[in-house]
Design a protein around this motif. Structure first.
Motif, PDB file in Angstrom:
ATOM      1  N   GLY A 184      28.257  43.480  32.066  1.00 47.87           N
ATOM      2  CA  GLY A 184      28.713  44.858  32.101  1.00 47.87           C
ATOM      3  C   GLY A 184      29.518  45.153  33.353  1.00 47.87           C
ATOM      4  N   ALA A 185      30.176  44.117  33.904  1.00 48.52           N
ATOM      5  CA  ALA A 185      30.954  44.252  35.142  1.00 48.52           C
ATOM      6  C   ALA A 185      32.368  44.727  34.839  1.00 48.52           C
ATOM      7  CB  ALA A 185      31.002  42.915  35.881  1.00 48.52           C
ATOM      8  N   LYS A 186      32.919  45.514  35.738  1.00 46.61           N
ATOM      9  CA  LYS A 186      34.285  46.005  35.586  1.00 46.61           C
ATOM     10  C   LYS A 186      35.279  45.163  36.384  1.00 46.61           C
ATOM     11  CE  LYS A 186      33.019  49.528  33.090  1.00 46.61           C
ATOM     12  NZ  LYS A 186      33.339  49.578  31.631  1.00 46.61           N
ATOM     13  N   ASN A 187      34.774  44.317  37.255  1.00 44.59           N
ATOM     14  CA  ASN A 187      35.651  43.528  38.125  1.00 44.59           C
ATOM     15  C   ASN A 187      35.406  42.039  37.923  1.00 44.59           C
ATOM     16  OD1 ASN A 187      32.976  43.848  39.588  1.00 44.59           O
ATOM     17  ND2 ASN A 187      34.004  42.428  40.962  1.00 44.59           N
ATOM     18  N   PRO A 188      36.416  41.207  38.263  1.00 44.89           N
ATOM     19  CA  PRO A 188      37.769  41.623  38.635  1.00 44.89           C
ATOM     20  C   PRO A 188      38.591  41.984  37.399  1.00 44.89           C
ATOM     21  CG  PRO A 188      37.635  39.229  38.624  1.00 44.89           C
ATOM     22  CD  PRO A 188      36.250  39.729  38.337  1.00 44.89           C
ATOM     23  N   ILE A 189      39.507  42.926  37.566  1.00 52.49           N
ATOM     24  CA  ILE A 189      40.477  43.227  36.521  1.00 52.49           C
ATOM     25  C   ILE A 189      41.391  42.017  36.409  1.00 52.49           C
ATOM     26  CG2 ILE A 189      42.443  44.708  35.931  1.00 52.49           C
ATOM     27  CD1 ILE A 189      40.838  46.910  37.582  1.00 52.49           C
ATOM     28  N   LEU A 190      41.570  41.493  35.203  1.00 54.11           N
ATOM     29  CA  LEU A 190      42.313  40.247  34.994  1.00 54.11           C
ATOM     30  C   LEU A 190      43.728  40.549  34.502  1.00 54.11           C
ATOM     31  CD1 LEU A 190      39.492  38.169  33.245  1.00 54.11           C
ATOM     32  CD2 LEU A 190      40.094  38.208  35.675  1.00 54.11           C
TER      33      LEU A 190
END
Length: 340
Positions: A184-190
């Motif tokens: 449920g992580a938002k990072n890192p944006i790829l």
């Protein structure tokens, strides 16, 4: 930045940093109106080079093709900490690359964690042929990662990313995207970055489908930078809309007028692996000497006579400076950006 990136960027904003950024922007506007090298505040963005060593041999990259003249090395954690301990008071963001592959620095994730704990927005760029575990990258707090991936088959990919393995990169992308979902992580944006070149322009529709399949957050199509006439036939795409150059009589020049201004010199200095400060990322061999953070603070270097002299020259005649004649500062580098 898209909405997701802007949302993460907001964490780096506080009153002190906002006041500093406003001062820098105001000085940039004043400098362009008055045509004087006015500079207020301290750099709101700092590029830091974890290493100038690379595991690939990309033919248009000074590090990969062997034309980089300066000494090769890896930034120590102590040097990195020195930079962050200063800039955390005024900067908003650190850009963690220059020449070289960041993950070749064994302390890279530790560095990201330190910068992230200081409240700075962290962005890196990697060929992703080498990567620690996906969990280690996520736990570092890295906000966004540009993945340099310019082919959908090994043959096409290896034509430019020499010594690279497409399957390994795709596996690392899949692991990152999968662990983000599971945790449920938002990072890192790829951000999948695809340099459009002659040998891969036929794959543009395929890469758009693959970006969706591998669950990256954004696909960016970018024009390629060339350095000599022989690169025209070798690398420039046949479709002119994907070029940053106009070609005539076997020679090339930028499509865009070089204006006598440059946001980079008012916003984003470079601290190389050994502490030497570069005026911008286009000064690849640090030919314009301004100082070293082991001898002075970055803020003082930012305001010193050498930096001021270059800003004055930029405002007077930017095209007279060699490194500026192949720079698209102020122009569009990314041809197309798609949220996936």
């Amino acid at each position: 930045m898209n909405f997701q990136e802007r949302k993460r960027f907001i964490k780096s904003v506080n009153l002190r940093r906002l006041v500093n950024a406003s001062a820098v922007i105001s000085s940039y506007l004043a400098a362009n109106i008055l045509r004087k090298p006015i500079i207020w505040g301290a750099p709101p963005v700092v590029m830091i080079e974890p290493t100038n060593i690379c595991n690939l041999k990309c033919p248009l990259c000074p590090s990969g093709n062997g034309t980089l003249k300066r000494e090769r090395g890896v930034m120590s954690f102590e040097t990195f900490k020195k930079v962050i301990d200063e800039i955390r008071h005024y900067a908003l963001m650190v850009v963690l690359w220059n020449q070289g592959e960041p993950f070749l620095n064994p302390d890279f994730c530790r560095m990201v964690r330190y910068a992230s704990d200081a409240g700075l927005y962290t962005l890196t760029s990697s060929n992703l042929n080498i990567m620690p575990s996906a969990d280690e990258v996520i736990d570092s707090g890295l906000d966004a990662m540009i993945i340099s991936l310019d082919g959908t088959t090994q043959e096409t990919y290896n034509r430019y990313r020499v010594n690279g393995t497409l399957e390994k990169v795709l596996q690392n992308v899949r692991q990152l995207a999968s662990r983000k979902t599971q945790r449920g992580a938002k990072n890192p944006i790829l951000r999948w970055q695809f340099l459009v070149m002659k040998h891969n322009e036929h794959e543009l529709e395929t890469v758009k489908a693959m970006a969706r399949e591998y669950e990256v957050d954004k696909l960016e199509l970018k024009s390629v930078q060339i350095y000599q006439k022989s690169d025209i036939e070798e690398f420039l795409p046949t479709d002119p809309k994907y070029r940053r150059y106009k070609v005539s009589k076997g020679d090339f020049e930028l499509k865009y007028t070089i204006k006598n201004k440059c946001k980079r010199l008012w916003a984003e200095p470079v601290v190389n692996w050994n502490g030497e400060v570069g005026v911008c990322c286009f000064d690849k061999d640090v030919e314009w000497k301004v100082g070293n953070i082991h001898d002075d603070s970055l803020r003082n270097i930012w305001h010193n006579g050498s930096f001021t002299k270059l800003r004055r020259q930029i405002l007077k005649n930017r095209s007279a400076i060699k490194m500026c004649r192949n720079c698209l500062e102020g122009s569009k580098l990314r041809l197309e950006e798609k949220k996936v």
